[in-house]
Design an enzyme around this catalytic site. Structure first.
Site, PDB file in Angstrom:
ATOM      1  CG  HIS A  55      -1.894   1.140   1.221  1.00 11.70           C
ATOM      2  ND1 HIS A  55      -3.272   0.941   1.215  1.00 11.70           N
ATOM      3  CD2 HIS A  55      -1.727   2.483   1.214  1.00 11.70           C
ATOM      4  CE1 HIS A  55      -3.882   2.105   1.195  1.00 11.70           C
ATOM      5  NE2 HIS A  55      -2.968   3.072   1.204  1.00 11.70           N
ATOM      6  CG  HIS A  57      -1.152   6.936  -1.694  1.00 17.86           C
ATOM      7  ND1 HIS A  57      -2.438   7.140  -2.148  1.00 17.86           N
ATOM      8  CD2 HIS A  57      -1.275   6.229  -0.548  1.00 17.86           C
ATOM      9  CE1 HIS A  57      -3.300   6.576  -1.304  1.00 17.86           C
ATOM     10  NE2 HIS A  57      -2.613   6.019  -0.317  1.00 17.86           N
ATOM     11  CD  GLN A 150      -6.466  11.529  -1.296  1.00 16.25           C
ATOM     12  OE1 GLN A 150      -5.349  11.051  -1.422  1.00 16.25           O
ATOM     13  NE2 GLN A 150      -7.177  11.379  -0.199  1.00 16.25           N
ATOM     14  CG  HIS A 208      -7.542   4.676   0.810  1.00 17.63           C
ATOM     15  ND1 HIS A 208      -7.070   4.031  -0.300  1.00 17.63           N
ATOM     16  CD2 HIS A 208      -6.475   5.333   1.373  1.00 17.63           C
ATOM     17  CE1 HIS A 208      -5.768   4.292  -0.418  1.00 17.63           C
ATOM     18  NE2 HIS A 208      -5.391   5.071   0.585  1.00 17.63           N
ATOM     19  CD  GLU A 211      -6.023   6.992   5.928  1.00 26.86           C
ATOM     20  OE1 GLU A 211      -6.443   7.082   4.759  1.00 26.86           O
ATOM     21  OE2 GLU A 211      -4.837   7.189   6.251  1.00 26.86           O
ATOM     22  CG  ASP A 307      -0.716   5.328   3.471  1.00 25.65           C
ATOM     23  OD1 ASP A 307      -1.139   5.300   2.297  1.00 25.65           O
ATOM     24  OD2 ASP A 307      -1.373   5.821   4.402  1.00 25.65           O
ATOM     25  CD1 TRP A 313      -2.775  12.811   3.805  1.00 21.22           C
ATOM     26  CD2 TRP A 313      -1.695  12.689   1.845  1.00 21.22           C
ATOM     27  NE1 TRP A 313      -3.626  13.246   2.828  1.00 21.22           N
ATOM     28  CE2 TRP A 313      -2.999  13.178   1.615  1.00 21.22           C
ATOM     29  CE3 TRP A 313      -0.836  12.526   0.760  1.00 21.22           C
ATOM     30  CZ2 TRP A 313      -3.458  13.514   0.332  1.00 21.22           C
ATOM     31  CZ3 TRP A 313      -1.288  12.860  -0.504  1.00 21.22           C
ATOM     32  CH2 TRP A 313      -2.578  13.345  -0.707  1.00 21.22           C
TER      33      TRP A 313
HETATM   34 FE   FE2 Z   1      -3.414   5.197   1.628  1.00 21.64          FE
END
Ligand code: FE2
Length: 411
Positions: A55, A57, A150, A208, A211, A307, A313
């Protein structure tokens, strides 16, 4: 080629590995080199199946501070920062950053990556770039691409069309983000849409899911029910599921039955969710990590992901799965001796199930000769001593190597 003297997956005894035509030909103790055969001495070192990033991005990686830093450190400010950065996105920009990130990952022994790619972009720039890269990098790293909305599916203009276009372009898996949708109804509809799209185009699913620290966020039960009813089952993955940290135990007990029936996979992201969750709490502050230990105890498949790598993030990270495991074992309180020893599975064999890599993954005769060698005798010591990945072989070809730094204490 002959690899001498490795401990395969923590086994106390050592084995030799013979590689021929890109495959594991023979794995046995004390193999005798053939005339002219290349021999690599790895006596006492640890051989593992390659690390898998289940996982990440990649489209957002290496953009922290561009154009602004996420000052609050929250997920939602991260989405705002990214939507500004997204305005300047070009295909070349994505490709350059992903190339850098993939090389970082390769250096750390990663050979398989599932990347979520933001499709809430009318131009689908990043999706186009990642699909091209998936082909360009095929010999060195296997990339799975998830169409990831997203900013929502039903809460974003033309969200459903963008998702379907991305799938038609060649995405491997369909995503969703129910906890970010405007309403609970949108959340449920978006999960239904995601599962139907996967069925229509014969794709995997990776959502997702929840979260957020909102204990009322119940996307997971919807996803698991649809996975069960549709028969997609283990082709479905629930990523993050951090709300599960805050669910009451009575509800989790009831939910667990459905999760087992559904056979879905989970991906937890301990680095990033330890950083992002609990931000609206005073004290005590929740960790916001899903219930990894309890899921594993129920026989449910869980892997760990990085991630984000230096993006809006998560302002740190070098794409090293050993860091992910290190953090995950702490926050999930999985520090028993055997738990530490086995923890490489969270970023290898468990992740292989999630990615549906099949029987060709793993160190056994007849399989593609893809494996890594770490500078330790077992994974407990590799984790504790932050051991280097000495070699990464993919289909019998060395794609990365390292020479450990020499250090001396002068007293
Ligand atoms: Fe994610």
């Amino acid at each position: 080629m002959l690899i001498k003297g490795v401990h395969i997956e923590n086994r106390p005894e050592t084995s030799d590995i013979r590689i021929t035509d890109g495959k594991f030909e023979e794995i046995a103790p004390d193999l005798v080199p053939r005339p002219g055969e290349e021999v690599i001495d790895c006596t006492g070192k640890l051989a593992l199946p390659p690390f898998i990033e289940s996982h990440v991005h990649l489209d957002t990686c290496l953009t922290a501070g561009e154009p602004v830093w996420n000052q609050s450190g929250t997920l939602f400010e991260g989405i705002q920062c990214w939507s500004l950065r997204k305005e300047t996105l070009t295909k070349q920009d994505v490709k350059d950053r992903v190339h850098r990130a993939v090389r970082m990952q390769a250096r750390n022994g990663i050979q398989f990556v599932r990347t979520h790619v933001d499709v809430t972009d009318p131009k689908l720039t990043a999706m186009e770039a990642l699909l091209e890269l998936r082909e360009e990098l095929r010999d060195t790293i296997d990339i799975q691409v998830v169409a990831f909305p997203q900013e929502g599916i039903d809460s974003f203009p033309n969200g459903r069309q963008l998702m379907e276009t991305a799938v038609k372009m060649g995405a491997d898996a369909v995503g969703a983000i129910p906890h970010f949708e405007f309403t609970r109804e949108y959340a449920v509809d978006s999960v239904n849409f995601c599962v139907e799209l996967a069925e229509k185009y014969d794709k995997l699913v990776d959502v997702h899911c929840d979260e957020i620290d909102d204990e009322q966020s119940r996307g997971l039960e919807v996803l698991a029910a649809r996975a069960y009813e549709s028969g997609l089952k283990d082709r479905v993955t629930a990523s993050h599921t951090t709300a599960m940290h805050s669910y009451n135990n009575a509800y989790v007990t009831k939910l667990m039955r459905l999760l087992k029936l559904s056979e879905i996979n989970f991906v937890s992201n301990p680095l990033v969710n330890t950083h992002l969750q609990g931000r609206m709490d005073t004290y005590p502050k929740r960790r916001g990590i899903t219930r990894v230990k309890e899921l594993l105890a129920e026989g449910i498949n869980v892997s760990f992901g990085h991630d984000d790598i230096f993006d809006p993030w998560y302002p740190l990270g070098t794409g090293n799965m050993r860091d992910v495991v290190f953090m995950g074992l702490h926050v999930c309180q999985m520090m028993g001796c055997q738990e530490i020893m086995d923890s490489y599975k969270l970023v290898s064999t468990n992740a292989a199930r999630t990615l549906h890599l099949g029987d060709s993954y793993g160190i056994k005769a007849g399989n593609p000769a893809s494996f890594i060698v770490l500078d330790a005798d077992n994974f407990y010591n590799a984790l504790n001593q932050k051991s280097e990945v000495l070699y990464s072989f993919k289909n019998g070809r060395m794609i990365a190597k390292a020479v450990p730094a020499a250090r001396e204490v002068l007293f």
